[in-house]
Design a protein around this motif. Structure first.
Motif, short mmCIF file in Angstrom:
data_model
loop_
_atom_site.label_atom_id
_atom_site.label_comp_id
_atom_site.label_asym_id
_atom_site.label_seq_id
_atom_site.Cartn_x
_atom_site.Cartn_y
_atom_site.Cartn_z
N GLU A 183 1.00 4.76 -2.06
CA GLU A 183 1.85 5.10 -3.21
C GLU A 183 2.96 6.06 -2.77
N TYR A 236 -2.15 6.26 -9.15
CA TYR A 236 -3.38 6.30 -8.36
C TYR A 236 -3.73 7.67 -7.76
N THR A 260 -3.12 -0.84 0.08
CA THR A 260 -4.34 -0.03 -0.11
C THR A 260 -5.52 -0.69 0.59
N SER A 269 2.59 1.47 -8.01
CA SER A 269 1.44 1.29 -7.12
C SER A 269 1.95 1.22 -5.69
N ALA A 270 1.00 1.14 -4.77
CA ALA A 270 1.36 0.84 -3.39
C ALA A 270 1.79 -0.62 -3.33
N ARG A 305 -9.86 2.58 -7.25
CA ARG A 305 -9.06 1.37 -7.06
C ARG A 305 -8.53 0.83 -8.41
N GLY A 306 -7.29 0.41 -8.37
CA GLY A 306 -6.67 -0.10 -9.60
C GLY A 306 -6.23 1.02 -10.54
N GLY A 307 -6.28 2.27 -10.06
CA GLY A 307 -6.08 3.42 -10.94
C GLY A 307 -4.65 3.70 -11.36
N SER A 308 -3.69 2.95 -10.85
CA SER A 308 -2.30 3.23 -11.25
C SER A 308 -2.05 3.01 -12.74
N1 ASP Z 1 -2.95 1.05 -4.91
C1 ASP Z 1 -4.19 1.26 -5.61
C2 ASP Z 1 -5.09 0.05 -5.44
O1 ASP Z 1 -4.71 -0.92 -4.82
C3 ASP Z 1 -4.01 1.58 -7.04
C4 ASP Z 1 -3.38 0.50 -7.88
O2 ASP Z 1 -2.68 -0.37 -7.37
O3 ASP Z 1 -3.56 0.53 -9.09
O4 ASP Z 1 -6.20 0.08 -5.86
#
Ligand code: ASP
Ligand code: MG
Length: 443
Positions: free
Chosen positions: A119, A181, A41, A35-36, A195-198
């Motif tokens: 990322e 992501y 993000t 992820s980042a 969001r959260g897609g990693s």
């Molecule tokens: N960096 C993206 C986010 O904060 C993806 C992730 O972390 O999963 O949403």
């Protein structure tokens, strides 16, 4: 081949990145998805919002502040001046790219390009660190293989074909690093998996590469049996089936992106949720094995709106539910829970964006009532194995809580209850006492 995904906190500082490098450096074949760095993000989202408003001065200040944070990471991460210099040059390229958007029209395309930088930065910095440590690895650009189609669904055939092509370019290499992501869309533009897609990236990559295991590394020791923010003495669930995990991920347990269960389930690849702070802990294993039956966990999802449509016409009529569902379909609004009686149907949504339009159209079919600020309490387990008694335990525990809707039998893994959000904490605590603490006493 295993796929290991590390979330934002796990790569959130120079120190955390070093710990990840230690964790993955055992010579066995793996693809590492990052992820980042935590917070990035969110900051990129904020920069994009400012750019939309043409507040360029403000945007530049935010970009400079984020750039400074990364300069600090570079100073702490690398030992040699050579790598520090290389890394500073690299981050400048990314930040200059972000700055270039202050000069021109800012649209959704530019926004996605900005959001992708987090990322791209974390993986590039990590790859440099591995190089400096003499750990052989290759950085795979996710934009060369990760793709969504016109419906924003992953293009699995494309992903697996192109991931394999990328991997074949590096025979003999055991360690690959890539971005979570980010992806390309049907038009070839830079896009993302939301969001959260990693986690979703990791699961899609695991499925595409026929991985033996997908590991999701975070800073919690797995999925817990209840919400640790509300209930004391929660514990990680050792084994969950894919279906149980999907229900839990969707209904509250923030640790795993809900979409990430399906690709793993389709290829029957176990998913392990592990903790970078306690790498030896068992965490949660999600697989086709169900483990013990009975109730495994309780989770809650807030921000739910309940809609009731009451119609004399529903009595003995067919086609009523279809007309109701079509309204939701027209507004691309998914329905979570549904219960029916002979004269009415109640359902819930978690996205109220088109609530006014939906309510207006539903009024054609009957009297409509809307309740906001509701929460779904989701009790997850294997209710086939323990066919009787679960309902009693749940209702006994919630005997003084007004229940707005109850859904049982939709799947064998879930009993959902709709309550006022103001009753949520009390419900979670009472369920914990009634289900898990009592079990412990009996044991
Ligand atoms: N960096 C993206 C986010 O904060 C993806 C992730 O972390 O999963 O949403
Ligand atoms: Mg996450």
């Amino acid at each position: 081949m295993k796929v290991l995904k590390f979330g934002g906190t796990s790569v959130g500082s120079a120190e955390r990145m070093k710990a990840v490098a230690d964790l993955i450096n055992d010579g066995s074949p793996k693809i590492v998805v990052l992820s980042a760095m935590s917070g990035t993000t969110n900051q990129l989202v904020q920069i994009a919002e400012t750019l939309y408003q043409n507040a360029n001065q403000e945007a530049n200040a935010l970009i400079d502040a984020l750039h400074d944070k990364y300069k600090q990471v570079v100073a702490e991460l690398y030992a040699t001046d050579k790598k520090k210099k290389e890394a500073l040059e690299l981050i400048s390229i990314h930040f200059d790219h972000i700055r270039s958007f202050t000069l021109d029209l800012f649209t959704i395309y530019e926004e996605r390009a900005v959001l992708a930088q987090g990322e791209l930065l974390s993986t590039a910095l990590f790859q440099f660190f591995l190089e400096e440590q003499g750990i052989a690895s290759v950085l795979l650009p996710a934009l060369n293989f990760m793709k969504i189609d016109e419906n924003e669904e992953p293009d699995n055939a494309y992903i697996s074909k192109n991931l394999k092509l990328e991997l074949e370019k590096h025979p003999g290499v055991n360690l690959f690093i890539t971005q979570g992501y980010i992806c390309r869309n049907a038009f070839g533009e830079v896009d993302n998996l939301k969001r959260g897609g990693s986690d979703y990236s990791a699961s899609l990559i695991g499925a595409a590469a026929d991985a033996s295991e997908i590991q999701i590394w975070t800073d919690i020791d797995g999925m817990h049996n209840n919400d640790p923010r509300v209930v004391k003495n929660t514990f990680p669930i050792a084994e969950l089936s894919f279906d149980e995990a999907a229900e839990l991920a969707y209904f509250g347990a923030k640790i795993l992106h809900p979409s990430s269960v399906l690709p793993a389930k389709q290829k029957n690849i176990p998913v392990r949720l592990l903790n970078t702070m306690q790498p030896q802990a068992h965490g949660t294993t999600i697989s086709s094995q169900t483990g013990q039956g009975g109730i495994k966990a309780v989770a809650a999802k807030d921000g739910i709106t309940a809609i009731k449509i009451k119609s004399g016409r529903m009595l003995l009529a067919y086609g009523f539910l279809r007309s109701v569902f079509e309204v939701f379909e027209r507004y691309k609004t998914p329905i979570d829970m549904i219960t029916t009686s002979e004269v009415a149907v109640s359902l819930t949504i978690d996205n109220p964006k088109f609530l006014t339009e939906i309510t207006r159209e539903l009024q054609e079919y009957g009297q409509v009532e809307v309740d906001q600020d509701q929460s779904i309490i989701c009790v997850v387990g294997d209710f086939i194995a323990e066919r009787s008694g679960s309902g009693l335990k749940i209702f006994e525990a919630l005997k003084d809580i007004p229940l707005r809707m109850i859904s049982y039998g939709g799947s064998k893994n879930n009993i959902s209850l709709l309550i006022n959000t103001t009753d949520k904490e009390r419900s979670l605590i009472q369920l914990n006492e009634g289900i898990f603490e009592r079990n412990n006493h009996n044991a």
